[in-house]
Design a protein around this motif. Structure first.
Motif, PDB file in Angstrom:
ATOM      1  N   UNK A   1       0.822  -1.204   0.000  1.00  0.00           N
ATOM      2  CA  UNK A   1       0.000   0.000   0.000  1.00  0.00           C
ATOM      3  C   UNK A   1       0.862   1.263   0.000  1.00  0.00           C
ATOM      4  N   UNK A   2       1.937   1.238   0.771  1.00  0.00           N
ATOM      5  CA  UNK A   2       2.828   2.404   0.795  1.00  0.00           C
ATOM      6  C   UNK A   2       3.514   2.586  -0.552  1.00  0.00           C
ATOM      7  N   UNK A   3       3.813   1.490  -1.256  1.00  0.00           N
ATOM      8  CA  UNK A   3       4.534   1.562  -2.523  1.00  0.00           C
ATOM      9  C   UNK A   3       3.625   1.747  -3.732  1.00  0.00           C
ATOM     10  N   UNK A   4       2.312   1.905  -3.539  1.00  0.00           N
ATOM     11  CA  UNK A   4       1.403   2.081  -4.673  1.00  0.00           C
ATOM     12  C   UNK A   4       1.727   3.294  -5.545  1.00  0.00           C
ATOM     13  N   UNK A   5       2.254   4.409  -5.012  1.00  0.00           N
ATOM     14  CA  UNK A   5       2.629   5.516  -5.918  1.00  0.00           C
ATOM     15  C   UNK A   5       3.675   5.150  -6.958  1.00  0.00           C
ATOM     16  N   UNK A   6       4.347   4.030  -6.804  1.00  0.00           N
ATOM     17  CA  UNK A   6       5.304   3.612  -7.831  1.00  0.00           C
ATOM     18  C   UNK A   6       4.619   3.184  -9.119  1.00  0.00           C
ATOM     19  N   UNK A   7       3.349   2.792  -9.050  1.00  0.00           N
ATOM     20  CA  UNK A   7       2.667   2.288 -10.245  1.00  0.00           C
ATOM     21  C   UNK A   7       2.626   3.311 -11.375  1.00  0.00           C
ATOM     22  N   UNK A   8       2.076   4.510 -11.173  1.00  0.00           N
ATOM     23  CA  UNK A   8       2.063   5.454 -12.293  1.00  0.00           C
ATOM     24  C   UNK A   8       3.454   5.894 -12.723  1.00  0.00           C
ATOM     25  N   UNK A   9       4.392   5.961 -11.778  1.00  0.00           N
ATOM     26  CA  UNK A   9       5.756   6.363 -12.137  1.00  0.00           C
ATOM     27  C   UNK A   9       6.407   5.326 -13.047  1.00  0.00           C
ATOM     28  N   UNK A  10       6.347   4.056 -12.651  1.00  0.00           N
ATOM     29  CA  UNK A  10       6.942   2.996 -13.476  1.00  0.00           C
ATOM     30  C   UNK A  10       6.197   2.868 -14.793  1.00  0.00           C
TER      31      UNK A  10
END
Length: 354
Positions: free
Chosen positions: A266-275
């Motif tokens: 959940x904390x790492x979800x912002x990586x989705x749009x970046x990647x």
């Protein structure tokens, strides 16, 4: 000779054994430098290897992504909604899943070997009797070997997982929806109900087997071979003292692992749009970028969860294995220690007449 009072049997250590949780965190704290260094190395190398394997899999599956992109473009041109088929990607994922399981097993085996060495070193320092010291010098196998631990992971997987996978496959063929063939079993009938519920029963049996073999890696790290380690874990678990301890240890650790993984993802979800944006800009393929974005938080969650929970889990099971096997070795050690104490008490007087 006058009657001698009964001498108490000396324990295997100079002080009473602390609780399992206390002993586990004592080892983690006193050996924190070695355990932290090993964890960083193992998780770092596993993460690098996993990244390389994932990149290779994406390159291998690139024709599938290209076909999905071309179909999407064609459907947009004819102004028709497009629902992409994931069956080819599922086959690729299932075919490459053993590679990731091998990486996870190798990393877990390496940390189990390090944690077992730490527990053995702590036990050796805590040992106070001459019998225990003599036993440690008798040429026993050095604990913490990686190869038998890795072999135990593979053997345990072959024991635990074939049954639920086979039952799930057969149940899907008999009760699942298949467009090309009718259902072999009539829906609503009792054979259909039994077959449909069989995967849950098989999974429950697999969980019981997995719990019964939870101590096998620690047993292999202590110097046993793979099959002997599996037999020892089975014999130690299915006892009046072993079963509740294994269950009481496994359930909180499983909950801790699942909770940590969920939280990190959940904390790492912002990586989705970046990647997703980076991969799409580099390749021009939306579908490859989409699945790379989906995998990014999961990979971070696996690595962080492994770094946090694996040292605790491996150390706890190594301590539990050491505790459960003590009753098998304590009587002989106690007798040797008592004989040594008796000889030491009689040696100043020398041999006397009977």
């Amino acid at each position: 000779m006058p009657p001698q009072p009964d001498r108490p049997v000396p324990p295997t250590s100079g002080s009473p054994q602390p609780g399992l949780v206390t002993a586990t965190f004592t080892v983690l704290w006193r050996r924190r430098g070695a355990l932290a260094g090993a964890t960083v190395r193992v998780v770092g190398l596993s993460g690098l290897a996993g990244l390389l394997v994932t990149t290779a899999i994406f390159a291998f599956a690139w024709p599938v992504f290209t076909r999905m992109r071309n179909q999407r473009i064609w459907y947009q041109q004819v102004e028709d909604p497009y629902l992409h088929d994931q069956s080819d990607l599922v086959l690729v994922a299932l075919g490459t899943l053993p590679l990731f399981l091998l990486l996870l097993g190798t990393g877990g085996a390496a940390l189990q070997a390090v944690c077992s060495r730490a527990v053995a070193a702590e036990s050796a320092e805590a040992a106070a009797t001459a019998a225990t010291a003599r036993k440690n010098r008798s040429g026993d196998p050095v604990p913490g070997r990686l190869r038998p631990v890795l072999a135990v992971y593979a053997l345990r997987g072959l024991i635990v997982w074939p049954l639920p996978l086979l039952v799930a496959f057969v149940a899907d063929r008999l009760t699942g929806y298949h467009l090309d063939t009718p259902e072999p079993l009539e829906r609503g009938s009792w054979p259909h109900t039994l077959v449909e519920a069989s995967p849950a029963v098989a999974l429950f049996v697999a969980v019981l087997l997995r719990l019964a073999l939870s101590l096998a890696p620690a047993a292999a790290a202590s110097g046993l071979g793979p099959r002997a380690a599996v037999r020892r874990s089975w014999s130690l678990t299915w006892t009046r003292a072993g079963a509740p301890r294994v269950l009481a240890l496994a359930l909180p650790l499983a909950a801790l692992t699942a909770g940590a993984f969920r939280l990190v993802v959940q904390v790492a979800l912002p990586l989705r749009p970046l990647v997703r944006s980076l991969v799409e800009q580099a390749t021009g393929n939306f579908f490859a970028a989409y699945y790379a974005g989906v995998l990014a938080p999961v990979i971070v969650g696996v690595l962080v969860t492994a770094a946090v929970t694996l040292p605790v889990t491996c150390t706890a099971f190594a301590v539990l294995h050491d505790r459960l096997r003590v009753p098998r070795t304590t009587p002989r050690s106690a007798v040797d220690a008592a004989d040594s104490t008796a000889r030491h008490a009689c040696s100043p007087q020398g041999p006397g007449p009977e």
